[in-house]
Write a protein that holds these residues in place. Structure first.
Motif, PDB file in Angstrom:
ATOM      1  N   SER A  17      -7.262  -7.496   5.816  1.00 48.26           N
ATOM      2  CA  SER A  17      -6.465  -8.577   5.246  1.00 48.26           C
ATOM      3  C   SER A  17      -5.091  -8.067   4.836  1.00 48.26           C
ATOM      4  CB  SER A  17      -7.174  -9.202   4.037  1.00 48.26           C
ATOM      5  OG  SER A  17      -7.388  -8.221   3.028  1.00 48.26           O
ATOM      6  N   SER A  18      -4.156  -8.986   4.684  1.00 48.21           N
ATOM      7  CA  SER A  18      -2.788  -8.661   4.288  1.00 48.21           C
ATOM      8  C   SER A  18      -2.397  -9.490   3.063  1.00 48.21           C
ATOM      9  CB  SER A  18      -1.807  -8.960   5.416  1.00 48.21           C
ATOM     10  OG  SER A  18      -2.030  -8.151   6.534  1.00 48.21           O
ATOM     11  N   PRO A  19      -1.587  -8.918   2.156  1.00 51.86           N
ATOM     12  CA  PRO A  19      -1.195  -7.512   2.142  1.00 51.86           C
ATOM     13  C   PRO A  19      -2.333  -6.638   1.603  1.00 51.86           C
ATOM     14  CG  PRO A  19      -0.285  -8.616   0.240  1.00 51.86           C
ATOM     15  CD  PRO A  19      -0.976  -9.677   1.044  1.00 51.86           C
ATOM     16  N   GLN A  78      -3.080  -3.355  -0.579  1.00 53.65           N
ATOM     17  CA  GLN A  78      -2.374  -2.587  -1.587  1.00 53.65           C
ATOM     18  C   GLN A  78      -3.106  -1.288  -1.880  1.00 53.65           C
ATOM     19  OE1 GLN A  78       0.399  -4.298  -2.625  1.00 53.65           O
ATOM     20  NE2 GLN A  78       1.203  -2.493  -3.694  1.00 53.65           N
ATOM     21  N   SER A  86       2.147  -0.985  -0.087  1.00 52.21           N
ATOM     22  CA  SER A  86       1.628  -2.246   0.430  1.00 52.21           C
ATOM     23  C   SER A  86       1.757  -2.257   1.954  1.00 52.21           C
ATOM     24  CB  SER A  86       2.405  -3.428  -0.165  1.00 52.21           C
ATOM     25  OG  SER A  86       1.893  -4.654   0.306  1.00 52.21           O
ATOM     26  N   PHE A  87       0.695  -2.722   2.637  1.00 49.09           N
ATOM     27  CA  PHE A  87       0.683  -2.730   4.098  1.00 49.09           C
ATOM     28  C   PHE A  87       0.194  -4.078   4.602  1.00 49.09           C
ATOM     29  CE2 PHE A  87      -0.183   1.636   2.718  1.00 49.09           C
ATOM     30  CZ  PHE A  87       0.843   2.323   3.371  1.00 49.09           C
ATOM     31  N   ASP A  88       0.717  -4.470   5.768  1.00 43.62           N
ATOM     32  CA  ASP A  88       0.260  -5.675   6.445  1.00 43.62           C
ATOM     33  C   ASP A  88      -0.686  -5.288   7.572  1.00 43.62           C
ATOM     34  OD1 ASP A  88       1.710  -7.500   4.921  1.00 43.62           O
ATOM     35  OD2 ASP A  88       3.514  -7.192   6.136  1.00 43.62           O
ATOM     36  N   SER A  89      -1.714  -6.105   7.767  1.00 43.28           N
ATOM     37  CA  SER A  89      -2.652  -5.881   8.846  1.00 43.28           C
ATOM     38  C   SER A  89      -1.995  -6.228  10.184  1.00 43.28           C
ATOM     39  CB  SER A  89      -3.903  -6.735   8.632  1.00 43.28           C
ATOM     40  OG  SER A  89      -4.817  -6.565   9.682  1.00 43.28           O
ATOM     41  N   ILE A  90      -2.200  -5.352  11.185  1.00 43.40           N
ATOM     42  CA  ILE A  90      -1.636  -5.576  12.510  1.00 43.40           C
ATOM     43  C   ILE A  90      -2.688  -6.168  13.445  1.00 43.40           C
ATOM     44  CG2 ILE A  90      -0.485  -4.504  14.478  1.00 43.40           C
ATOM     45  CD1 ILE A  90       1.143  -4.514  11.877  1.00 43.40           C
ATOM     46  N   THR A 107      -1.161   4.129   7.286  1.00 42.53           N
ATOM     47  CA  THR A 107      -2.081   3.272   8.022  1.00 42.53           C
ATOM     48  C   THR A 107      -2.065   3.658   9.498  1.00 42.53           C
ATOM     49  OG1 THR A 107      -0.362   1.589   8.338  1.00 42.53           O
ATOM     50  CG2 THR A 107      -1.858   1.334   6.449  1.00 42.53           C
ATOM     51  N   THR A 130      -2.814   1.748  13.056  1.00 45.47           N
ATOM     52  CA  THR A 130      -2.965   0.355  13.448  1.00 45.47           C
ATOM     53  C   THR A 130      -2.659   0.126  14.930  1.00 45.47           C
ATOM     54  OG1 THR A 130      -0.667  -0.175  12.905  1.00 45.47           O
ATOM     55  CG2 THR A 130      -2.279  -0.401  11.143  1.00 45.47           C
ATOM     56  N   ASN A 150       1.748   4.169  10.779  1.00 37.73           N
ATOM     57  CA  ASN A 150       2.948   3.438  10.416  1.00 37.73           C
ATOM     58  C   ASN A 150       4.157   4.375  10.489  1.00 37.73           C
ATOM     59  OD1 ASN A 150       1.585   4.595   7.989  1.00 37.73           O
ATOM     60  ND2 ASN A 150       3.459   3.944   6.962  1.00 37.73           N
TER      61      ASN A 150
END
Length: 325
Positions: free
Chosen positions: A14-16, A18, A23-27, A49, A51, A84
């Protein structure tokens, strides 16, 4: 514990997402991560991360006793995957999936990835992957041997010795396998070849140099017509380059089984009374120099699947095992 740290790996969907201040966003549907946490106060010191566009995970991590850096591994079925962006990374930045579309995500295969990250800042020193025409998975565990519908038990699928080597164990259903140390252009080291089309799963153990990320050797173990898996690997203390103390635990589906770089290797006879094709636990000792089996011991038979999931070796090189079923 002042000045000490712990390293944690996992995956997120899930995004974001933490991790302390990071903080990372799912790819993709699932992405891997690694974090360094201050052992004194729990602060996340850095995080990375791993991804791509498919299901990717970081499953196991160890600390290299020579450099103090971390070796982290997992698997990915993305068409390509990478950590990343970080301008301090060296070597290859992206791993390209070389399989033929038999992984968790439709059209993709699953491959094992491994990387060395700097303990201070998490920068990538090298990154490589184990690849075949079907799937390779780190520390795989299954429901009655079905591929790839599974749950994982990967935490002990990496081990390091005191001579700058890392060992990984997992499983494959490919007919040939290679290790790509992430060089550009790709440079593959084939360590397993089988003429027939594979329909079952075998276990594997791979030895890689911690300093360079280059392959030392890789072996496969199993029996035709049954499913065999590698779940845990351990190295005896004070192993060194002259030692012969690498241990692997997992399951076997029948006897005799082979250990080596082709299915024509000499077979090891095991007591498979009552196995009937159901995976049963075993533990084996391998020569650190080339992966030759020193001994292989079954740990029990039953009407349904049983598994050896973890290993520990004491200072006198007596083996302690724990089994789940």
């Amino acid at each position: 514990l002042t000045g000490s740290a712990v390293f944690v790996v996992g995956d997120f969907v899930s995004s974001p997402f933490q991790l302390g201040a990071f903080s990372f966003d799912s790819i993709g549907p699932s992405d891997g991560w690694i974090a360094k946490v201050d052992a004194d106060n729990g602060t996340v010191l850095w995080a990375r991360t791993f991804t791509g566009d498919g299901l990717d995970a970081a499953k196991s991590v160890v600390v290299d006793p020579v450099s103090g850096d971390v070796i982290v591994a997992g698997d990915f079925d993305s068409s390509s995957a990478a950590f990343n962006a970080d301008a301090n990374d060296v070597g290859a930045r992206v791993l390209t999936n070389g399989g033929g579309g038999f992984g968790w995500t439709e059209g993709h295969s699953t491959e094992i990835w491994i990387a060395r990250l700097g303990a201070t800042d998490g920068r990538v020193h090298w990154m490589g992957h184990v690849t075949g025409e079907r799937s390779e998975v780190l520390g795989f565990n299954t429901t009655d041997g079905q591929w790839p519908f599974a749950f994982d038990s990967p935490g002990q699928s990496l081990a390091v010795d005191e001579d700058n080597n890392v060992y990984l164990t997992g499983s494959t259903n490919s007919s040939s396998m290679s290790y790509n140390p992430g060089m550009e252009p790709p440079f593959f080291n084939r360590f397993w070849t089988e003429i027939r089309r594979r329909v079952t799963t075998d276990g594997m153990v791979v030895k890689i140099r911690c300093d360079t990320g280059l392959l030392s050797w890789g072996i496969v173990f199993g029996i035709s017509g049954a499913n065999d898996f590698g779940y845990a690997v351990a190295v005896a203390p004070n192993n060194g380059s002259s030692g012969s103390d690498v241990f692997v635990a997992g399951t076997f589906g029948g006897s005799p089984i082979y250990f080596g770089n082709s299915s024509s290797q000499p077979r090891v006879e095991l007591d498979d009374t009552g196995v009937h094709g159901r995976p049963q636990p075993f533990v084996a000792r391998l020569a650190a120099q080339d992966g030759t089996p020193m001994w292989v011991t079954p740990l029990g038979q039953a009407a349904r699947t049983n598994r050896a999931l973890s290993l520990a070796v004491d200072t006198t090189r007596n083996l302690i095992h724990a089994a789940g079923f």
